[in-house]
Design a protein around this motif. Structure first.
Motif, mmCIF file in Angstrom:
data_model
loop_
_atom_site.group_PDB
_atom_site.id
_atom_site.type_symbol
_atom_site.label_atom_id
_atom_site.label_comp_id
_atom_site.label_asym_id
_atom_site.label_seq_id
_atom_site.Cartn_x
_atom_site.Cartn_y
_atom_site.Cartn_z
ATOM 1 N N ASP A 117 8.477 -18.221 -52.525
ATOM 2 C CA ASP A 117 7.660 -19.198 -51.795
ATOM 3 C C ASP A 117 6.194 -18.931 -52.087
ATOM 4 O O ASP A 117 5.844 -17.879 -52.641
ATOM 5 N N ASN A 118 5.344 -19.886 -51.740
ATOM 6 C CA ASN A 118 3.904 -19.633 -51.907
ATOM 7 C C ASN A 118 3.233 -19.549 -50.527
ATOM 8 O O ASN A 118 2.177 -20.087 -50.293
ATOM 9 N N GLY A 119 3.926 -18.828 -49.649
ATOM 10 C CA GLY A 119 3.468 -18.683 -48.266
ATOM 11 C C GLY A 119 2.497 -17.536 -48.056
ATOM 12 O O GLY A 119 1.769 -17.139 -48.978
ATOM 13 N N ILE A 120 2.562 -16.948 -46.854
ATOM 14 C CA ILE A 120 1.534 -15.973 -46.447
ATOM 15 C C ILE A 120 1.643 -14.642 -47.192
ATOM 16 O O ILE A 120 0.711 -13.852 -47.214
ATOM 17 N N GLY A 121 2.813 -14.361 -47.795
ATOM 18 C CA GLY A 121 2.972 -13.118 -48.546
ATOM 19 C C GLY A 121 3.128 -11.905 -47.627
ATOM 20 O O GLY A 121 3.073 -12.017 -46.398
ATOM 21 N N ILE A 122 3.333 -10.751 -48.261
ATOM 22 C CA ILE A 122 3.616 -9.513 -47.512
ATOM 23 C C ILE A 122 2.726 -8.397 -48.061
ATOM 24 O O ILE A 122 2.639 -8.228 -49.284
ATOM 25 N N PRO A 123 2.064 -7.643 -47.183
ATOM 26 C CA PRO A 123 1.234 -6.533 -47.691
ATOM 27 C C PRO A 123 2.094 -5.551 -48.502
ATOM 28 O O PRO A 123 3.263 -5.321 -48.150
ATOM 29 N N LYS A 124 1.521 -4.961 -49.541
ATOM 30 C CA LYS A 124 2.256 -4.092 -50.461
ATOM 31 C C LYS A 124 2.994 -2.964 -49.716
ATOM 32 O O LYS A 124 4.152 -2.684 -49.975
ATOM 33 N N GLY A 125 2.305 -2.359 -48.768
ATOM 34 C CA GLY A 125 2.881 -1.219 -48.052
ATOM 35 C C GLY A 125 4.072 -1.572 -47.163
ATOM 36 O O GLY A 125 4.734 -0.678 -46.630
ATOM 37 N N GLU A 126 4.335 -2.862 -46.976
ATOM 38 C CA GLU A 126 5.410 -3.266 -46.059
ATOM 39 C C GLU A 126 6.656 -3.721 -46.810
ATOM 40 O O GLU A 126 7.664 -4.047 -46.184
ATOM 41 N N LEU A 127 6.576 -3.760 -48.150
ATOM 42 C CA LEU A 127 7.672 -4.379 -48.913
ATOM 43 C C LEU A 127 9.022 -3.690 -48.726
ATOM 44 O O LEU A 127 10.068 -4.312 -48.866
ATOM 45 N N GLU A 128 9.002 -2.380 -48.431
ATOM 46 C CA GLU A 128 10.258 -1.653 -48.200
ATOM 47 C C GLU A 128 10.678 -1.787 -46.746
ATOM 48 O O GLU A 128 11.833 -2.040 -46.430
ATOM 49 N N ARG A 129 9.693 -1.625 -45.865
ATOM 50 C CA ARG A 129 10.003 -1.549 -44.430
ATOM 51 C C ARG A 129 10.563 -2.844 -43.862
ATOM 52 O O ARG A 129 11.284 -2.824 -42.869
ATOM 53 N N ILE A 130 10.212 -3.982 -44.451
ATOM 54 C CA ILE A 130 10.696 -5.249 -43.896
ATOM 55 C C ILE A 130 12.218 -5.341 -43.902
ATOM 56 O O ILE A 130 12.782 -6.161 -43.199
ATOM 57 N N PHE A 131 12.875 -4.450 -44.663
ATOM 58 C CA PHE A 131 14.345 -4.476 -44.681
ATOM 59 C C PHE A 131 14.930 -3.615 -43.551
ATOM 60 O O PHE A 131 16.133 -3.570 -43.370
ATOM 61 N N ASP A 132 14.065 -2.922 -42.805
ATOM 62 C CA ASP A 132 14.555 -2.122 -41.672
ATOM 63 C C ASP A 132 14.884 -3.051 -40.505
ATOM 64 O O ASP A 132 14.163 -4.028 -40.279
ATOM 65 N N PRO A 133 15.952 -2.721 -39.740
ATOM 66 C CA PRO A 133 16.292 -3.579 -38.609
ATOM 67 C C PRO A 133 15.124 -3.693 -37.628
ATOM 68 O O PRO A 133 14.452 -2.687 -37.341
ATOM 69 N N PHE A 134 14.868 -4.870 -37.138
ATOM 70 C CA PHE A 134 13.857 -5.184 -36.126
ATOM 71 C C PHE A 134 12.418 -5.010 -36.615
ATOM 72 O O PHE A 134 11.487 -5.080 -35.833
ATOM 73 N N TYR A 135 12.242 -4.738 -37.914
ATOM 74 C CA TYR A 135 10.871 -4.554 -38.385
ATOM 75 C C TYR A 135 10.250 -5.896 -38.761
ATOM 76 O O TYR A 135 10.843 -6.690 -39.481
ATOM 77 N N GLN A 136 9.055 -6.133 -38.251
ATOM 78 C CA GLN A 136 8.330 -7.355 -38.593
ATOM 79 C C GLN A 136 6.895 -6.980 -38.926
ATOM 80 O O GLN A 136 6.330 -6.100 -38.284
ATOM 81 N N VAL A 137 6.338 -7.638 -39.922
ATOM 82 C CA VAL A 137 4.962 -7.318 -40.307
ATOM 83 C C VAL A 137 4.024 -7.690 -39.164
ATOM 84 O O VAL A 137 3.117 -6.936 -38.797
#
Ligand code: ADP
Length: 438
Positions: free
Chosen positions: A356-376
């Protein structure tokens, strides 16, 4: 001609060799203990070995380790040589009125050649195990300046007094024992914390599955009646009922996610693996999302190879992965944005990318977003909703299919989620035609 020093060595040669041999044997034993310290987590085995070796090295009849019970302020036996171990475990030694207590309190080693002449001697231990203590050598045990107990050797053989060399040997053994005990305590604390966390996690999961179950029935009633009323509503009320149905739809999406929580536990995912064509599943899921993306003036484009790619897996679960990724793409992309699902295949694997060409994800969060209940987004300032479960569930389902999933993003410019799966029917990359199964 020999010098006086050489003469001395010559004269004391035998004794000197014996002394060296004893030292080498002592060092050998200590090296063994050092190795053991690193190789076992069985504390009682280790402590027993430490005191057996300590007794042997200082030539004592027996040895014991006493630790402070912080609740009662008394010393208790953590390990002892000989047959009275079981009885000793029940014996408590007071800090005041015992030699061990004074070693603990002062932090200084003590040599007592004859306990009968020492008023501090606590006779309770001898009485309870029918032992006769003659002499004592005791040293404090401490880890990082914190005293935890006392190591004692009792009754030097042949009634020789304990000496400074014995103090040194016993002190070394005491520091080995102290480290082992501290490590074991830390491991026990970690295990307990881990057990509690698992229990809390289980309770939380139970709560969520009960809550989602309890919410589902009343929601169905609301949706049923609202749809029924909507059909017969006048122009004035139909807008209001649309609002009710929209709200109910959102609630349903949250409940669906809550219900899917158990997918995070690999054991509760039951895959019904069957051959299915990946493009069919993508088309089916995308059809629904095209309408939702359209409502935000977003364009949803598919780039699928024309030849069917066959996967051996659970089509329903792969559809869930796509749903979660498209759900995020639509939610995290502003109105008028662009979303694309593309498929590429190569040597027995297929890669599905949702970009998508949306808001994107900070580099440091790219792994953590796969953790349960984790949201940027901080949950206090959330604009996008969601429970933080979609990607964790997607990851688990993809893993179960022997695949991988990851995210790429440039913050502010969009995100791309890619997952790979093994292909059942290989397709040649040039022609996109199926070749031999692989
Ligand atoms: P949820 O979407 O319910 O919050 P997910 O597990 O699906 O839970 O996603 C976790 C987080 O990853 C999201 O809250 C968001 O911060 C980030 N995220 C996921 N997909 C995207 C995306 N396409 N664009 C930007 N951020 C995303």
């Amino acid at each position: 001609m020999s010098t006086p020093n050489q003469a001395l060595i010559m004269l004391e040669g035998d004794e000197y060799v014996r002394h060296l041999e004893k030292k080498v044997a002592q060092l050998d034993q200590m090296v063994t203990i050092g190795h053991l310290l690193n190789s076992t987590l069985d504390l009682s085995e280790l402590l027993e070995l430490i005191i057996e070796t300590a007794a042997k090295l200082v030539g004592a009849q027996t040895a014991s380790i006493m630790l402070l019970d912080e609740r009662t302020g008394e010393l208790f036996f953590a390990a002892a040589t000989g047959e009275s171990q079981e009885k000793l475990r029940k014996v408590k030694v007071p800090l005041e009125g015992s030699i061990a207590g004074s070693i603990y309190t002062t932090g200084q080693p003590a040599i007592v050649d004859d306990v009968r002449g020492d008023t501090r001697h606590y006779t309770g231990v001898d009485q309870s195990i029918s032992f006769h203590t003659q002499s004592i050598l005791g040293v404090p045990m401490q880890v990082r300046n914190r005293r935890i107990g006392v190591l004692e050797a009792l009754n030097k053989f042949e009634r020789i007094p304990f000496d400074q060399e014995d103090v040194q040997v016993l002190s070394t053994m005491a520091s080995h024992a102290a480290v082992a005990i501290e490590n074991a305590r830390l491991v026990a604390r970690l295990q307990e914390a881990n057990r509690r966390l698992s229990e809390l996690d289980r309770l939380k999961s139970n709560f969520i599955s009960i809550a989602s179950h309890e919410l589902r029935t009343p929601l169905m009633i609301v949706q049923g009646y609202a749809s029924f009323l909507r059909e017969q509503a006048s122009a004035e009320t139909s807008n209001d009922l649309d609002m009710v149905l929209k709200g109910a739809g959102k609630l349903q999406a949250v409940i669906d996610q809550m219900t899917n929580l158990n997918y995070l536990d690999a054991r509760s995912i039951t895959l019904t693996a069957k051959a299915f064509v990946l493009q069919d599943t993508i088309n089916e899921v995308a059809r629904e999302w095209k309408a939702l993306a359209g409502a935000k003036q977003q364009e949803l484009q598919l780039k699928l190879p024309p030849s069917p790619i066959t996967i051996n897996g659970d089509a329903g679960k792969i559809a869930l992965v796509l749903n979660n990724l498209l759900n995020n793409a639509v939610r995290f992309t502003p109105e008028g944005g662009h979303i694309e699902v593309a498929v590429a295949h190569h040597t027995g694997r297929v890669a599905v990318a949702v970009a998508d060409n949306g808001i994107g994800i900070p580099k440091g969060e790219l792994e953590r977003i796969f953790d349960p209940f984790y949201q940027v987004e901080d949950h206090l300032v959330r604009h996008h909703g969601g429970l933080g479960l979609g990607l964790a569930i997607a990851r688990e389902v993809v893993f179960q299919h022997d695949g991988r999933i990851w995210a790429e993003s440039v913050e502010g410019h969009g995100s791309r989620f890619i997952f790979t799966l093994p292909i059942m029917m290989a397709v040649s990359p040039e022609t996109n035609e199926p070749s031999a199964a692989g």
